[in-house]
Design a protein around this motif. Structure first.
Motif, mmCIF file in Angstrom:
data_model
loop_
_atom_site.group_PDB
_atom_site.id
_atom_site.type_symbol
_atom_site.label_atom_id
_atom_site.label_comp_id
_atom_site.label_asym_id
_atom_site.label_seq_id
_atom_site.Cartn_x
_atom_site.Cartn_y
_atom_site.Cartn_z
ATOM 1 N N MET A 79 60.806 120.859 -13.246
ATOM 2 C CA MET A 79 61.756 121.177 -14.287
ATOM 3 C C MET A 79 63.001 120.080 -14.215
ATOM 4 N N THR A 80 63.278 119.450 -15.279
ATOM 5 C CA THR A 80 64.138 118.286 -15.238
ATOM 6 C C THR A 80 65.569 118.700 -15.809
ATOM 7 N N ILE A 81 66.596 118.348 -15.032
ATOM 8 C CA ILE A 81 68.044 118.591 -15.651
ATOM 9 C C ILE A 81 68.897 117.563 -15.697
ATOM 10 N N LEU A 82 69.297 117.225 -16.949
ATOM 11 C CA LEU A 82 70.052 116.026 -17.315
ATOM 12 C C LEU A 82 71.636 116.439 -17.345
ATOM 13 N N ILE A 163 63.210 121.199 -9.040
ATOM 14 C CA ILE A 163 64.022 120.714 -10.176
ATOM 15 C C ILE A 163 64.098 119.399 -9.817
ATOM 16 N N LEU A 164 64.685 118.703 -10.761
ATOM 17 C CA LEU A 164 64.946 117.085 -10.591
ATOM 18 C C LEU A 164 66.214 117.021 -11.245
ATOM 19 N N ILE A 165 67.316 116.582 -10.565
ATOM 20 C CA ILE A 165 68.753 116.750 -11.173
ATOM 21 C C ILE A 165 69.012 115.162 -11.152
ATOM 22 N N LEU A 176 78.033 117.890 -10.803
ATOM 23 C CA LEU A 176 77.019 117.675 -9.722
ATOM 24 C C LEU A 176 77.193 119.048 -8.690
ATOM 25 N N VAL A 177 78.320 118.979 -8.391
ATOM 26 C CA VAL A 177 78.482 120.119 -7.537
ATOM 27 C C VAL A 177 78.469 121.634 -8.132
ATOM 28 N N ASP A 178 78.734 121.782 -9.431
ATOM 29 C CA ASP A 178 78.419 123.043 -9.999
ATOM 30 C C ASP A 178 76.792 123.307 -10.267
ATOM 31 N N ILE A 179 76.022 121.937 -10.487
ATOM 32 C CA ILE A 179 74.539 122.674 -10.581
ATOM 33 C C ILE A 179 73.809 122.843 -9.083
ATOM 34 N N LEU A 180 74.572 122.361 -7.951
ATOM 35 C CA LEU A 180 74.219 122.525 -6.631
ATOM 36 C C LEU A 180 74.428 123.947 -6.348
#
Length: 212
Positions: A79-82, A163-165, A176-180
């Motif tokens: 799953m790729t998250i942009l 997951i690819l961020i 970036l901090v929120d997605i981690l």
């Protein structure tokens, strides 16, 4: 302490008019100062200093890596998250750059978190048992080491979601901090932060639901 000083009043001569006694009050605050220093010393010795919360991120070394040493990812697991501007997220399933209908969401509880929970449970049904192991650890039915071993095993299930961020130049460091944080909340242990590709940027710019 409070001291009360008295002084006689009135004229005791014959025919003199009697006067009331005058009272003078003096308050000694010296014991209060000692008590204040004792309280300050007590709180200094018993209060624990707040420790800053940090997040450890192990980034890959940008050296020449042989093809056989690279981690192979199945498109069916990825799953790729942009991460883009306006606190928005464009995501799609797979690792290719050509996706017809990438979806757009945000960082709300009904946004990316709900999506991650649903997709993670589809590929790794054992995720729900983490809560059970945690309760067992709290009840001291298992040791902390046993809980950590089960926690790591479930999170890193080999057939689970990967997951690819990726972040573009419009996204903020907070994104970036929120997605981690979402990775930890949803118990996803298999994710990677990678560079965004030109095809991903085109996907963001061409999407009519992404706020420019």
């Amino acid at each position: 302490m409070a001291d009360i000083a008295t002084s006689g009043g009135g004229d005791h001569k014959k025919g003199g008019k009697k006067r009331g006694k005058k009272l003078s009050t003096r308050v000694d605050f010296t014991p209060m100062v000692d008590l204040g220093f004792l309280l300050i010393t007590f709180f200094m010795l018993t209060t624990s200093m707040s420790k800053p919360s940090v997040m450890d991120i192990n980034m890959p070394v940008k050296d020449n890596i042989e093809e056989k040493d690279k981690t192979q990812i199945k498109a069916s697991q990825a799953m790729t998250i942009l991460l883009t501007g306006k606190d928005q997220i464009v995501y799609y399933f797979g690792i290719g750059e050509e996706v017809e209908n990438p979806l757009v969401t945000n960082f709300s509880a009904n946004g990316i978190r709900k999506i991650l929970l649903e997709e993670s449970r589809k590929r790794n049904p054992a995720l729900d048992s983490i809560r059970i192991y945690k309760q067992m650890a709290n009840d001291r039915k298992i040791t902390e080491d046993e809980f950590k071993a089960n926690y790591s095993r479930i999170r890193n299930y080999k057939n689970g979601l990967i997951i690819l961020i990726k972040a573009d130049d419009k996204s903020r460091y907070k994104n970036l901090v929120d997605i981690l944080d979402e990775m930890n909340i949803t118990n996803n242990g298999r994710y990677a932060i990678v560079d965004i590709a030109p095809g991903d940027l085109k996907m963001i710019n061409d999407n009519p639901y992404v706020q420019k």
